[in-house]
Design an enzyme around this catalytic site. Structure first.
Site, short mmCIF file in Angstrom:
data_model
loop_
_atom_site.label_atom_id
_atom_site.label_comp_id
_atom_site.label_asym_id
_atom_site.label_seq_id
_atom_site.Cartn_x
_atom_site.Cartn_y
_atom_site.Cartn_z
N SER A 90 -58.78 -9.66 51.82
CA SER A 90 -58.12 -8.25 52.15
C SER A 90 -58.35 -7.17 51.55
O SER A 90 -58.10 -5.96 51.97
CB SER A 90 -56.40 -8.61 51.79
N CYS B 277 -50.60 -6.47 55.38
CA CYS B 277 -50.07 -7.30 56.59
C CYS B 277 -51.25 -7.39 57.51
O CYS B 277 -51.77 -6.48 58.07
CB CYS B 277 -49.03 -6.42 57.08
N HIS C 157 -43.18 -8.95 58.00
CA HIS C 157 -43.22 -7.82 57.60
C HIS C 157 -42.32 -6.71 58.46
O HIS C 157 -42.03 -5.82 57.98
CB HIS C 157 -44.66 -7.05 57.10
#
Lengths: 370, 646
Positions: free
Chosen positions: B329, B382, B369
């Site tokens: 990420s 996300c 989300h």
């Protein structure tokens, strides 16, 4: 040749000039030997000084003899020396190996040394007795060739290339001056050039090596070429004025082999530089020029030939040694007369000088007979 | 027709004339030869004088090289990182040795040589040439050195030497950064034939900066000059030629920060890189565990080497430039940048139903989300948002943005081997695997998985470029030029990414537990967790799998968030999560830059828990390793517990 500070009468009676010149060269030689021993009169300078004194005395004594004496003993002396050379060769054959001297107990006699002036005297005597008309005939050639050839061959067998060369050269000079036809020498030179390869193949291994190394000393810098390389380093590093008395490193640190004998000139050049070298060479040239002048002034054939031949003998000593030391000739083991440590060469050269002084004296004694 | 010449009539007169002429020729020849000899001598002694003087001098003087003092390496404030320490050493000079066996026996008694030492010394003496000294012992304490020194007169050939050895005050903390030194190898000597290489006490750079900048650090050797005879007998000592010390090398490193980061990494296997966002200066570059360059430079023991090379935390590799990890990420800011550059409205929302449907495959998100915009997507990490953006922009756009941020690049830094990783695009895949790029490749790449590989240094550069808005090129030498052209993106758009990263740490994000405990200074960042191996069913590699299969924890960050000054990357191998393992380390390291006492206090609590500082723990590890080696290997599980990351 007038020395102004010495009265002419005394100068005529006693050869001051030449004695002083010899003393100067010899004294310089002793100085170099003193330095070569690391600033000590032992082991070389003192011994050499004694020899020098004795042989100078001998030369002066010889100078008192008259020309007729030399003329008389020339051929018998040659014969005796030749017999001694045979004896050395025989003794060597019995004992094996290289033999150059006869050990008389108190002195080691090296007959080949006596042959250097001996051949000059013998040839001069021969040409003096040869009728003048026969000088351009074969009669003038073959006995001389025989006189030179026999001792040269014997010395070659010892084997001593340097001395053999000097005997040939000394004899050759007398033959040349005696007036033999020029074509003989030109032809002889050509024949010699043609024979060189054959002669080379007949040399001993170590002699052949020395010649090869001479041609390319760097090929074997730590072996046989070492002598030449180190000698050139010593001379080259001396520069114009040298490193100074007692400051030579090549000689003092033992890099220069034979720095007190055959390579003494390199020892000198390192400390005294080009200046010292020019002075020493100049001194020798003066000595030789004096010899040639004695010859020019001589009243008869025998004296003329003898004087020029002996002067040339001294010249060959100096020239061969210096060429060898400077890398212009193979190492043949010829010392620098009056400078190198050792008795033989000094004795020979002093005998030459003594005879020259004697001939000079005889010529002057006879006034202006010619 | 043959010409008959009348026989020449020879009389006394013609004879005298012939003699005069010939003796003149002879005299001329003698004079000519004399002139030749003088000329020859002049040539040797004047024209060639310089050459022969040199030869005479090299005959006369025997030189023993004295290794030069190596240039210091200092940090940005001048604090030493690598220095030289006086070293007491004993050498043997073969030429001066009189009774070899008796001398060695005496040395053996005085300084306690082992049988192996003696065997090596004898071998070296066999191989030694002339004046080349042979090393007997180094690093002696004063007592033993003095014991030999006072007996020097009775031990000809023994030379007690005060030399220099390399010293690294911070030890293992700078191991990978600086490298180490050691004796030149036989191969290096064969290549250069430089006698310095076989001089006892001379060390050459073996790794890191010591190796790459060897030329500047080395200096020029001095020489002990001794006059010797042709047979090698020394006559007298001549004036010595002093050595010229190597250049001092100033780095951009902050030595205090470097040491702090190394200590803060504790028993984990990981790396920390901190970059000054104004200049691109690398302030810290730590890879742990490490080796102690001091013991490497003194000559490492076989045991020590075995221990280091068998450690699964690979202490012999500089992970900051040689370790490659999927960024996970932490790559998302790059995808965000690609979307912004493609003109995507940052306020546009994407609905996250817990994943993304591509054909018949469902790509999972970490949560459900709901509608997310760019800001919330970064904060919540996300996946669905970035899958969508990646697919819209296309892989070429994502790869271009990643490269704009410095990924996939090699930087002009003095490290022996930098790996530049992979920023994949369709052309790359075609070239590499001869396969067409697929949409699912794009989706994986958009969240930093799949083919993407980055080094910790690249991650730090990425953080620094986001923080500064400039294409900073990292530098480590203080005199290197500063290169910082603006990024190809409007400043306010980069600001959007930064504010998302602010939210990660200081708002409702993934790393809120790692916010800085400082007044008015906030840290922005992005966590990342990278799979080590593909695990079925989307399960993550956590505590339930062996250490080496656990996920890597990553974090990139910068501070202060509103006016960035420092950027950092932290990678904890098999740390299981970025927020749990990496972000706290970044928090403490950045805290050190603003409030050292607070940071030190945190550290001392940790170190008490871990069992001491780096040196203490490394020593304990060595003892344990030796004990384990003596006994049969313990069960795998036991060995693992000790290595659990903090």
């Amino acid at each position: 040749m007038r020395l102004s500070i010495v009265p002419a009468r005394i100068a005529g009676a006693f050869p001051w000039r030449i004695i002083l010149l010899v003393l100067a060269i010899g004294g310089f030689g002793l100085t170099v030997l003193y330095s070569a021993a690391g600033g000590s009169i032992s082991p070389w300078a003192f011994t050499q000084g004694l020899r020098f004194a004795v042989f100078t005395g001998l030369a002066i004594a010889l100078s008192r003899l008259r020309e007729e004496f030399w003329s008389a003993i020339a051929l018998p002396g040659y014969a005796i020396t030749l017999v001694l050379l045979f004896a050395v060769e025989l003794a060597g054959a019995v004992r094996g190996g290289s033999q150059r001297w006869i050990d008389l107990g108190f002195i080691r006699l090296q007959p080949s040394e006596f042959m250097k002036p001996g051949i000059v005297l013998a040839l001069a005597a021969f040409y003096a007795r040869l009728p003048i008309g026969q000088i351009r005939t074969i009669t003038a050639v073959w006995p001389a060739a025989l006189l030179i050839g026999m001792p040269a061959a014997l010395v070659m067998l010892q084997p001593d290339l340097g001395t053999a060369l000097m005997i040939c050269a000394g004899g050759g000079v007398v033959m040349f001056l005696a007036g033999l036809p020029m074509r003989l020498f030109v032809g002889g030179a050509l024949a010699l050039a043609a024979a060189l390869p054959i002669a080379f193949s007949m040399l001993h291994d170590y002699q052949r090596n020395r010649v090869l190394i001479f041609l390319d000393p760097e090929a074997d810098p730590l072996g046989t070429g070492y002598h030449i390389s180190q000698s050139k380093i010593a001379i080259g590093s001396g520069g114009l004025f040298g490193k100074g008395f007692l400051n030579g490193t090549q000689s003092h640190l033992d890099y220069l082999p034979e720095g007190h004998t055959d390579f003494v000139f390199a020892t000198m050049a390192e400390e005294w530089g080009l200046v010292g070298g020019v002075l020493l060479i100049g001194g020798f040239l003066l000595l030789i020029r004096w010899g040639m002048r004695v010859s020019a002034r001589a009243p008869n054939r025998f004296s003329r030939l003898t004087a020029a031949g002996l002067a040339s003998t001294i010249f060959f000593y100096v020239a061969i040694n210096l060429m060898m030391v400077m890398g212009l000739a193979p190492v043949v083991g010829i010392p620098l007369p009056l400078v190198s440590f050792g008795g033989s060469a000094m004795m020979t050269v002093m005998i030459c000088i003594g005879i020259l002084m004697s001939l000079d004296r005889s010529a002057r004694g006879m006034g202006s007979a010619r | 027709m043959k010409r008959t010449r009348p026989p020449r009539v020879v009389t006394e007169a013609t004879q005298a004339f012939s003699f005069a002429r010939r003796s003149f020729v002879l005299g001329g020849a003698q004079l000519g030869l004399g002139a030749l000899l003088v000329g020859r001598m002049g040539w040797l002694s004047v024209a060639e004088n310089e050459r022969y003087s040199l030869l005479a001098e090299s005959n006369r003087v025997n030189m023993t090289l004295v290794p030069p003092r190596r240039g210091w390496i200092v940090d940005r404030y001048g604090q030493p990182i690598a220095t030289n320490r006086a070293d007491f050493r004993i050498d043997l000079i073969p030429e001066r040795l009189r009774d070899r066996d008796a001398t060695i026996a005496a040395l053996r008694r005085l300084i306690g040589l082992t049988d192996e030492d003696v065997a090596r010394i004898l071998q070296d003496l066999e191989d030694a040439r002339g004046y080349q000294p042979v090393q007997v012992a180094t690093n002696l304490d004063w007592d033993r050195f003095a014991a030999v020194s006072v007996r020097q007169a009775d031990l000809p050939g023994v030379a007690p030497v005060r030399g220099w050895s390399r010293h690294y005050p911070d030890g293992a903390a700078v191991g990978h950064l600086i490298g180490y030194v050691g004796p030149a190898s036989a191969k290096q000597y064969e290549e250069t034939r430089d006698p310095l290489y076989i001089t006892p006490g001379f060390k050459i750079g073996k790794d890191g900066i010591e190796k790459v900048l060897e030329d500047r650090l080395r200096g020029r050797p001095g020489a002990k000059r001794v006059e010797v005879t042709a047979r090698g007998r020394p006559v007298r000592e001549l004036t010595d030629r002093p050595d010229v010390a190597g250049q001092q090398l100033k780095l951009t490193i902050d030595a205090g920060l470097q040491l702090y980061a190394a200590r803060r990494l504790g028993n984990t296997s990981g790396s920390v890189v901190v970059i000054d966002t104004l200049s691109g200066d690398i302030l810290a570059m730590v890879s742990m565990p490490s080796y102690d360059p001091n013991s490497f430079s003194d000559g490492i023991s076989h045991d020590e080497w075995d221990m280091l090379s068998s450690d699964e935390r690979i202490p012999l590799t500089n992970k900051t430039v040689q370790g490659l990890y999927p960024p996970g990420s932490t790559f998302k800011p790059a995808t965000a940048l690609a979307a912004l550059r493609a003109g995507v409205d940052p306020e546009r929302t994407v609905n996250c139903p817990g994943g993304y449907q591509l054909g018949n495959r469902f790509f999972r998100c970490l949560g459900r989300h709901g509608p997310v915009n760019l800001h919330r997507a970064i904060a919540k990490s996300c996946n669905t948002y970035f899958y969508t953006m990646g697919r819209e922009v296309g892989m070429d756009g994502v790869a271009a943005a990643a490269r704009e941020l410095g990924l996939g690049a090699e930087y002009p830094l003095p490290f022996p081997s930098q790996r530049y990783g992979t920023v994949p695009d369709p052309a790359w895949k075609q070239r590499r695997f001869d396969q067409a790029w697929t949409q699912s490749d794009t989706l994986n790449a958009s969240i930093g998985q799949g083919y993407i590989l980055t080094s910790p240094l690249q991650l730090a550069v990425q953080a620094a470029r986001i923080a500064s808005g400039r294409a900073l090129v990292p530098r480590i030498l203080a005199n290197a030029p500063i290169v910082a052209p603006p990024l190809d993106v409007p400043t306010e758009r980069i600001g959007l990414i930064r504010s998302g990263m602010d939210e990660v740490v200081n708002g409702a994000g993934t790393a809120v537990r790692s916010r800085l405990q400082l007044d008015g200074i906030r840290m922005g960042g992005k966590t990342g967790t990278a799979q080590v191996r593909r695990i079925a069913g989307g399960a993550r590699g956590g505590l339930n799998v062996p250490w080496k299969y656990r996920d890597h924890g990553l974090f990139i960050g910068f501070a202060p968030v509103d006016n960035p000054r420092y950027a950092a990357s932290v990678v904890i191998e098999h740390g299981m999560s970025g927020s749990g393992a990496a972000a706290p380390v970044a928090r403490d390291v950045l805290t050190y830059l603003f409030d050292p006492p607070q940071a030190m206090e945190t550290l001392s609590r940790f170190e008490a828990e871990w069992g001491g500082d780096i040196e203490t723990r490394m020593a304990a590890q060595a003892v344990a390793w030796k004990a384990a080696k003596a006994e049969p290997p313990p069960a795998e599980a036991d060995a693992d517990t000790g290595r659990r990351p903090a």
